[in-house]
Motif scaffolding. Structure first.
Motif, PDB file in Angstrom:
ATOM      1  N   ILE A 104       0.861  -1.187   0.000  1.00 34.70           N
ATOM      2  CA  ILE A 104       0.000   0.000   0.000  1.00 34.70           C
ATOM      3  C   ILE A 104       0.898   1.238   0.000  1.00 34.70           C
ATOM      4  N   ASN A 105       1.033   1.863  -1.162  1.00 40.34           N
ATOM      5  CA  ASN A 105       1.881   3.051  -1.293  1.00 40.34           C
ATOM      6  C   ASN A 105       1.096   4.343  -1.163  1.00 40.34           C
ATOM      7  N   ASP A 106      -0.220   4.260  -1.239  1.00 35.98           N
ATOM      8  CA  ASP A 106      -1.071   5.446  -1.155  1.00 35.98           C
ATOM      9  C   ASP A 106      -2.409   5.034  -0.562  1.00 35.98           C
ATOM     10  N   LEU A 107      -2.698   5.505   0.654  1.00 37.89           N
ATOM     11  CA  LEU A 107      -3.945   5.131   1.321  1.00 37.89           C
ATOM     12  C   LEU A 107      -5.182   5.692   0.624  1.00 37.89           C
ATOM     13  N   ALA A 108      -4.993   6.674  -0.228  1.00 36.05           N
ATOM     14  CA  ALA A 108      -6.128   7.266  -0.937  1.00 36.05           C
ATOM     15  C   ALA A 108      -6.489   6.471  -2.190  1.00 36.05           C
ATOM     16  N   SER A 109      -5.680   5.491  -2.551  1.00 34.67           N
ATOM     17  CA  SER A 109      -5.985   4.696  -3.744  1.00 34.67           C
ATOM     18  C   SER A 109      -6.364   3.271  -3.346  1.00 34.67           C
ATOM     19  N   MET A 110      -6.887   2.546  -4.315  1.00 36.14           N
ATOM     20  CA  MET A 110      -7.383   1.199  -4.096  1.00 36.14           C
ATOM     21  C   MET A 110      -6.241   0.203  -3.835  1.00 36.14           C
ATOM     22  N   ASP A 111      -6.534  -0.811  -3.037  1.00 39.15           N
ATOM     23  CA  ASP A 111      -5.587  -1.903  -2.808  1.00 39.15           C
ATOM     24  C   ASP A 111      -5.430  -2.668  -4.128  1.00 39.15           C
ATOM     25  N   PRO A 112      -4.236  -2.635  -4.731  1.00 37.17           N
ATOM     26  CA  PRO A 112      -4.080  -3.233  -6.066  1.00 37.17           C
ATOM     27  C   PRO A 112      -4.240  -4.755  -6.093  1.00 37.17           C
ATOM     28  N   TYR A 113      -4.036  -5.426  -4.967  1.00 34.31           N
ATOM     29  CA  TYR A 113      -4.114  -6.883  -4.939  1.00 34.31           C
ATOM     30  C   TYR A 113      -5.352  -7.403  -4.202  1.00 34.31           C
ATOM     31  N   TYR A 114      -6.221  -6.508  -3.752  1.00 31.69           N
ATOM     32  CA  TYR A 114      -7.482  -6.860  -3.070  1.00 31.69           C
ATOM     33  C   TYR A 114      -7.255  -7.668  -1.789  1.00 31.69           C
ATOM     34  N   VAL A 115      -6.115  -7.511  -1.166  1.00 26.52           N
ATOM     35  CA  VAL A 115      -5.818  -8.238   0.070  1.00 26.52           C
ATOM     36  C   VAL A 115      -6.693  -7.712   1.214  1.00 26.52           C
ATOM     37  N   LEU A 116      -6.780  -6.392   1.350  1.00 27.04           N
ATOM     38  CA  LEU A 116      -7.545  -5.810   2.459  1.00 27.04           C
ATOM     39  C   LEU A 116      -9.045  -6.110   2.371  1.00 27.04           C
ATOM     40  N   PRO A 117      -9.677  -6.027   1.196  1.00 26.67           N
ATOM     41  CA  PRO A 117     -11.101  -6.408   1.148  1.00 26.67           C
ATOM     42  C   PRO A 117     -11.334  -7.875   1.502  1.00 26.67           C
ATOM     43  N   ILE A 118     -10.423  -8.742   1.088  1.00 31.29           N
ATOM     44  CA  ILE A 118     -10.560 -10.162   1.420  1.00 31.29           C
ATOM     45  C   ILE A 118     -10.397 -10.369   2.922  1.00 31.29           C
ATOM     46  N   LEU A 119      -9.396  -9.704   3.532  1.00 29.82           N
ATOM     47  CA  LEU A 119      -9.213  -9.798   4.986  1.00 29.82           C
ATOM     48  C   LEU A 119     -10.428  -9.250   5.735  1.00 29.82           C
ATOM     49  N   MET A 120     -11.002  -8.159   5.227  1.00 30.14           N
ATOM     50  CA  MET A 120     -12.193  -7.589   5.860  1.00 30.14           C
ATOM     51  C   MET A 120     -13.348  -8.586   5.805  1.00 30.14           C
ATOM     52  N   GLY A 121     -13.528  -9.231   4.653  1.00 30.44           N
ATOM     53  CA  GLY A 121     -14.593 -10.234   4.533  1.00 30.44           C
ATOM     54  C   GLY A 121     -14.405 -11.385   5.497  1.00 30.44           C
ATOM     55  N   ILE A 122     -13.171 -11.838   5.649  1.00 29.58           N
ATOM     56  CA  ILE A 122     -12.861 -12.949   6.561  1.00 29.58           C
ATOM     57  C   ILE A 122     -13.149 -12.531   8.001  1.00 29.58           C
ATOM     58  N   THR A 123     -12.698 -11.336   8.394  1.00 30.68           N
ATOM     59  CA  THR A 123     -12.938 -10.898   9.783  1.00 30.68           C
ATOM     60  C   THR A 123     -14.417 -10.661  10.056  1.00 30.68           C
ATOM     61  N   MET A 124     -15.162 -10.187   9.050  1.00 31.16           N
ATOM     62  CA  MET A 124     -16.609 -10.025   9.242  1.00 31.16           C
ATOM     63  C   MET A 124     -17.275 -11.372   9.420  1.00 31.16           C
ATOM     64  N   TYR A 125     -16.857 -12.374   8.658  1.00 30.74           N
ATOM     65  CA  TYR A 125     -17.400 -13.708   8.788  1.00 30.74           C
ATOM     66  C   TYR A 125     -17.113 -14.268  10.185  1.00 30.74           C
ATOM     67  N   LEU A 126     -15.868 -14.079  10.656  1.00 27.42           N
ATOM     68  CA  LEU A 126     -15.495 -14.576  11.978  1.00 27.42           C
ATOM     69  C   LEU A 126     -16.277 -13.888  13.097  1.00 27.42           C
ATOM     70  N   GLN A 127     -16.559 -12.602  12.904  1.00 27.93           N
ATOM     71  CA  GLN A 127     -17.335 -11.894  13.923  1.00 27.93           C
ATOM     72  C   GLN A 127     -18.737 -12.425  13.983  1.00 27.93           C
TER      73      GLN A 127
END
Length: 176
Positions: free
Chosen positions: A153-176
């Motif tokens: 992540i070189n710029d927090l204002a731009s999209m995650d180029p590899y979609y790692v963070l959205p996938i991690l968010m989905g996993i943590t939401m599922y676990l919650q």
């Protein structure tokens, strides 16, 4: 006539040094009353941490901890309603032709079981403005532009180029 103006990004610190009232030009939408203090909290934490990414993570965890009692209460209420769902369906089937009597029996049932049908939704509704305001703060903060966080992540204002963070968010939401 003496006029002055400013043309540039709406950076909170820059606007504040020019004129404190200029910070009001940063618009966060309907929840500005919550978003402004949220931004000030982010900025305060950033002054100590020094990295916007970790500041956002820490403030998000802090908000989740503060709102945990509401989340817990909502989840307990929803689970109780889920357990009572078969009996609710039974009442609805029994009085399906008489809506008024069905409603009265349902309220009587809820009272007897000491459960509030809005108990699961209301705590969630109270949290929505808080998370919407943090979203608006992150959406409108020029301070995030060009801020690095972790390896890819070189710029927090731009999209995650590899979609790692959205996938991690989905996993943590599922676990919650």
């Amino acid at each position: 006539i003496n006029l002055s103006g400013y043309v540039g990004p709406k950076s909170h610190k820059e606007l504040e040094t020019l004129n404190k009232e200029l910070t009001d030009t940063i618009e966060y939408g309907w929840f500005t009353f919550l978003a402004k203090p949220m931004f000030l909290l982010l900025q305060f934490m950033h002054d100590y941490i020094g990295n916007w990414g970790w500041t956002i993570v820490l403030v998000t965890v802090l908000i989740k901890l503060v709102l945990y009692p509401l989340s817990y209460k909502g989840m307990v209420s929803m689970n109780k309603l889920k357990e009572l769902a078969p009996k609710v369906k039974e009442i609805q089937e029994k009085y399906k032709h008489d809506k008024q009597k069905s409603g009265a029996k349902m309220m009587e049932f809820y009272k007897r079981e000491e459960v509030n049908p809005m108990g699961g939704c209301l705590p969630m509704l109270l949290q929505i403005p808080v998370f919407f305001s943090i979203y608006r703060v992150l959406l409108n903060s020029i301070e995030l532009k060009g801020s690095e966080w972790i390896l890819w992540i070189n710029d927090l204002a731009s999209m995650d180029p590899y979609y790692v963070l959205p996938i991690l968010m989905g996993i943590t939401m599922y676990l919650q």
